[in-house]
Write a protein that holds these residues in place. Structure first.
Motif, short mmCIF file in Angstrom:
data_model
loop_
_atom_site.label_atom_id
_atom_site.label_comp_id
_atom_site.label_asym_id
_atom_site.label_seq_id
_atom_site.Cartn_x
_atom_site.Cartn_y
_atom_site.Cartn_z
N PRO A 344 0.84 -1.21 0.00
CA PRO A 344 0.00 0.00 0.00
C PRO A 344 0.87 1.25 0.00
O PRO A 344 1.99 1.24 0.53
N PRO A 345 0.39 2.35 -0.59
CA PRO A 345 1.21 3.57 -0.67
C PRO A 345 1.39 4.23 0.70
O PRO A 345 0.55 4.07 1.60
N ARG A 346 2.47 5.01 0.80
CA ARG A 346 2.73 5.76 2.03
C ARG A 346 2.10 7.15 1.98
O ARG A 346 2.28 7.95 2.91
N ASP A 347 1.42 7.48 0.89
CA ASP A 347 0.74 8.77 0.79
C ASP A 347 -0.71 8.53 0.36
O ASP A 347 -1.21 7.42 0.47
N LEU A 348 -1.36 9.57 -0.15
CA LEU A 348 -2.77 9.47 -0.47
C LEU A 348 -3.04 9.15 -1.94
O LEU A 348 -4.20 9.09 -2.36
N ASP A 349 -2.00 8.99 -2.72
CA ASP A 349 -2.14 8.73 -4.16
C ASP A 349 -2.12 7.21 -4.40
O ASP A 349 -1.11 6.56 -4.17
N ILE A 350 -3.23 6.68 -4.89
CA ILE A 350 -3.31 5.23 -5.12
C ILE A 350 -3.18 4.88 -6.60
O ILE A 350 -3.39 3.72 -6.98
N ALA A 351 -2.86 5.86 -7.46
CA ALA A 351 -2.88 5.62 -8.90
C ALA A 351 -1.95 4.47 -9.30
O ALA A 351 -2.36 3.55 -10.01
N LYS A 352 -0.69 4.53 -8.83
CA LYS A 352 0.24 3.49 -9.26
C LYS A 352 -0.12 2.14 -8.64
O LYS A 352 0.04 1.09 -9.28
N PHE A 353 -0.58 2.17 -7.41
CA PHE A 353 -0.99 0.91 -6.77
C PHE A 353 -2.10 0.24 -7.58
O PHE A 353 -2.03 -0.96 -7.88
N MET A 354 -3.12 1.01 -7.95
CA MET A 354 -4.24 0.42 -8.69
C MET A 354 -3.81 0.02 -10.09
O MET A 354 -4.31 -0.97 -10.64
N GLU A 355 -2.88 0.76 -10.68
CA GLU A 355 -2.33 0.37 -11.98
C GLU A 355 -1.64 -0.99 -11.88
O GLU A 355 -1.79 -1.86 -12.74
N GLY A 356 -0.87 -1.16 -10.80
CA GLY A 356 -0.21 -2.45 -10.58
C GLY A 356 -1.20 -3.57 -10.36
O GLY A 356 -1.04 -4.68 -10.88
N ALA A 357 -2.26 -3.29 -9.58
CA ALA A 357 -3.28 -4.31 -9.33
C ALA A 357 -3.94 -4.73 -10.64
O ALA A 357 -4.19 -5.92 -10.87
N GLN A 358 -4.21 -3.76 -11.52
CA GLN A 358 -4.85 -4.08 -12.80
C GLN A 358 -3.92 -4.92 -13.68
O GLN A 358 -4.35 -5.88 -14.33
N ALA A 359 -2.62 -4.57 -13.68
CA ALA A 359 -1.66 -5.34 -14.47
C ALA A 359 -1.55 -6.77 -13.96
O ALA A 359 -1.46 -7.73 -14.74
N LEU A 360 -1.58 -6.94 -12.65
CA LEU A 360 -1.51 -8.29 -12.08
C LEU A 360 -2.80 -9.06 -12.30
O LEU A 360 -2.79 -10.29 -12.41
N LYS A 361 -3.91 -8.35 -12.40
CA LYS A 361 -5.18 -8.99 -12.77
C LYS A 361 -5.05 -9.59 -14.17
O LYS A 361 -5.44 -10.75 -14.41
N HIS A 362 -4.49 -8.82 -15.10
CA HIS A 362 -4.31 -9.32 -16.48
C HIS A 362 -3.36 -10.52 -16.50
O HIS A 362 -3.49 -11.41 -17.35
N ALA A 363 -2.42 -10.54 -15.56
CA ALA A 363 -1.47 -11.65 -15.48
C ALA A 363 -2.07 -12.87 -14.80
O ALA A 363 -1.41 -13.90 -14.66
N LYS A 364 -3.32 -12.75 -14.34
CA LYS A 364 -4.08 -13.86 -13.75
C LYS A 364 -3.50 -14.36 -12.42
O LYS A 364 -3.44 -15.56 -12.16
N VAL A 365 -3.05 -13.43 -11.57
CA VAL A 365 -2.63 -13.86 -10.24
C VAL A 365 -3.87 -14.35 -9.48
O VAL A 365 -5.00 -13.93 -9.74
N ASP A 366 -3.65 -15.24 -8.53
CA ASP A 366 -4.77 -15.82 -7.79
C ASP A 366 -5.19 -14.99 -6.59
O ASP A 366 -6.31 -15.11 -6.11
N ALA A 367 -4.28 -14.15 -6.10
CA ALA A 367 -4.62 -13.27 -4.98
C ALA A 367 -3.60 -12.14 -4.93
O ALA A 367 -2.43 -12.33 -5.29
#
Length: 631
Positions: A344-367
């Motif tokens: 999780p980010p150390r500030d209030l900007d979640i843009a890169k975190f959510m971008e990473g989550a979306q990329a890992l979704k496309h990669a079909k991670v299980d969790a």
């Protein structure tokens, strides 16, 4: 006759001493007492610690007076003993060392990073009292250490300069950022301290060598650079079975001592977790030291990763479908299963975190798993992010639950909230001690051990509250437990793991492993267990990152071969080698374990996307298509 301290620092580097408080703790003196009162109660013990540091090569010795001010002593009913404790502290240090050593009176912050907890008038009065006592003794200087705010440090320097011409050393507690805790750029803060009468400026505590190297790099280019002082911790502390331990070895401290010196440090010592052995290693390394004029150009940051924030359009919640996939335990019984950790980010900007989550979704991670303020550094709530990840991407969130931050009331409330959000996979961990994080004034709760929290969460699955009262529904948490296999005695670690399984753990997630032979040993030692193990792999980002993890982070041990391959690498070259090493480790891990746990360094999710793709290719997964990042 030795020169005064200012002249000595113009002539050579002085080796400082190491920790007093944590060393006394290692000797058996418990947390919760006044270590400064031992100047009166156990003078022989304090004198002997000073002597051990002197014999190790320290020539700058701090008095055992760090918290010997009225505010701190009042917690033990000792507010009337300020003068006696401080005078005894100086006398003991003097008695313990030879005439070639410099004894400095140690004064610590009263506010300790909590800016509003003590009125300014009281801070001034309590600092003045301790300063007047110490400057009236045979000290060679005053050391102001572990200050967080410039405001309080300036108060102390100005008070000293009103009554004394003694040399003054000023040290901020730093975690490698470019500012003080009250938001002042370090170079500006140092200039103000020097203008107010400080002779030496620097850093101590909060960080190990890598963090303080980062801080020193930010000020090493100051015009007319002053002498610097650095006293790093022995890495990040670990808390196991009720005891604090530290990872950084004396050898590592010896290796980093010259790097501090190359950046202008004239005093190099140790803080929390350091011992006479650490000081001896630094003294040996600095003997006959010759500065390296090109050192500053060669140093890189510890991460080796430059983060770029990309703005992405989040998918509409309506477009996300719920999945009926079995839980991770069932999945790991059927096929290779991948969990990826994203901080999780150390500030209030979640843009890169959510971008990473979306990329890992496309990669079909299980969790997607999220730590609970790991290393005691404040980050965005993993409960909130877990809910967003589930809603926006459909990935199963796996939430870490630390014993450190919540009492039993808060823990049950937190678990009930997770249940309401439909988040049912959790990892129970002890949590790193709060006093070594970015809010050191915070308390570590530890109402529950990792064993107890597992049992309590299982109790919720039975429809019973922590209090024993019945609940109207049963929870359905799938509970993971942490396992550190990077230990000397693997069999004892497995015995501890068996106790967690007895408490109710459904699956195991390991610390990162960097040795193929160790992976095989882990398999042999755990193949009798009834629950799946997710073997931890974290790609390295640079040579400095590798050394930091190996020497300063508890629970992580790199092989000599891995360190050799990463040595000197940085940037894209370092990340490419880190991914290559991780692939080789995956070759072994996948032969023995269905569960794979990938940790993303510095939000560089491209690395864990590549490794997830590699797992699916190697496993021959039929529904797998390369993520765009891997093409």
């Amino acid at each position: 006759m030795k020169p005064d301290l200012r002249e000595a620092l113009r002539q050579r580097i002085l080796v400082g001493d190491g920790a007093m408080g944590t060393y006394l703790y290692q000797m058996g003196f418990p947390v919760g007492i006044s270590y400064e009162e031992l100047n009166l109660l156990k003078p022989d013990v304090i004198e002997n610690v000073h002597r051990l540091y002197y014999e190790a090569g320290a020539r700058l010795i701090e008095t055992n007076t760090f918290s010997a001010n009225r505010e701190k002593l009042s917690k033990y009913g000792l507010e009337q003993e300020v003068e006696a404790i401080n005078r005894a502290g100086v006398a003991l240090a003097r008695q313990a060392v030879g005439p070639d050593a410099y004894v400095v009176g140690a004064i610590g912050s009263i506010r300790a990073g909590k800016r509003k907890n003590v009125r300014t008038a009281k801070v001034k009065e309590d600092l003045r009292q301790q300063i007047e006592v110490l400057t009236d003794t045979a000290v060679d200087g005053i050391l102001l250490e572990s200050f967080y705010d410039l405001e309080e440090l300036l108060i102390a320097v100005k008070l000293i300069r009103r009554i004394s011409t003694l040399p003054v050393i000023c040290q901020f507690a730093s975690e490698g950022t470019g500012t003080t805790q009250d938001g002042i750029a370090l170079q500006d803060a140092f200039h103000m301290l020097l203008d107010s009468g400080a002779d030496v400026v620097g850093f101590n505590c909060r960080s190990g060598p890598v963090g303080l190297l980062r801080s020193l790099e930010k000020v090493a280019g100051m015009n007319e650079a002053p002498p610097f002082s650095v006293f790093p911790n022995a890495g990040i502390p670990d808390y196991v079975d009720g005891r604090y331990t530290y990872a950084a070895t004396p050898q590592y401290f010896g290796e980093t001592a010259k790097r501090f010196a190359d950046l202008g440090a004239r005093i190099v010592g140790g803080c929390c977790g350091t011992t006479p052995e650490h000081i001896a290693a630094m003294a040996s390394a600095l003997e006959g030291y010759i500065p390296n004029p090109e050192a500053l150009m060669q140093l890189e940051t510890a991460s080796g990763v430059t983060e770029t924030i990309r703005v992405v359009r989040e998918p509409s919640p309506a477009a996300v479908k719920e999945t009926d996939e079995p839980n991770l335990v069932e999945l790991a019984k059927r096929r290779h299963t991948v969990i990826v950790e994203l901080d999780p980010p150390r500030d209030l900007d979640i843009a890169k975190f959510m971008e990473g989550a979306q990329a890992l979704k496309h990669a079909k991670v299980d969790a997607l798993t999220m730590a609970d303020n790991s290393l005691a550094v404040t980050r965005m709530s993993n409960l909130a992010l877990g809910s967003l990840v589930k809603e926006r991407t459909g990935i199963r969130p796996l939430i870490h639950i630390a014993c450190r931050d919540r009492n039993m009331i808060g823990t049950q409330s937190h678990m009930m909230g997770l249940h309401a959000l439909g988040i049912d996979h959790v990892l129970a961990v002890t949590g790193d001690p709060a006093r070594f994080g970015d809010l050191p004034g915070s308390s570590s709760v530890y109402d529950l051990t990792s064993f107890e929290i597992i049992r309590m969460i299982k109790q919720l699955n039975e429809g019973v509250a922590f209090s024993g009262k019945p609940l109207k529904k049963k929870a359905n948490f799938v509970i993971g437990a942490a396992f550190n296999p990077n230990v000397k005695y693997l069999d004892k670690a497995v015995q501890r793991l068996e106790r967690k399984i007895e408490a109710g753990a459904d699956y195991i997630m390991t610390q990162p492993v960097y040795n193929a032979e160790l992976i095989e040993r882990i398999y042999e030692a755990t193949k009798h267990l009834s629950v799946p193990i997710f073997l931890g792999i974290m790609p390295l980002a640079s040579g400095n990152n590798a050394e930091y993890l190996h020497n300063e982070v508890p629970g992580i041990q790199l092989s000599d071969e891995v360190r050799r391959r990463m040595q000197g690498l940085k940037g894209e070259e370092g990340r490419a080698m880190g991914v290559q090493i991780a692939r080789e480790l995956l070759d072994t891990a996948m032969a023995y374990f269905n569960g794979i746990y990938l940790m993303t360094p510095f939000l560089a999710y491209e690395m864990t996307v590549q490794l997830t793709n590699y797992v699916w290719e190697k496993a021959g997964r039929r529904d797998f298509h390369l993520s765009p990042l891997a093409k």
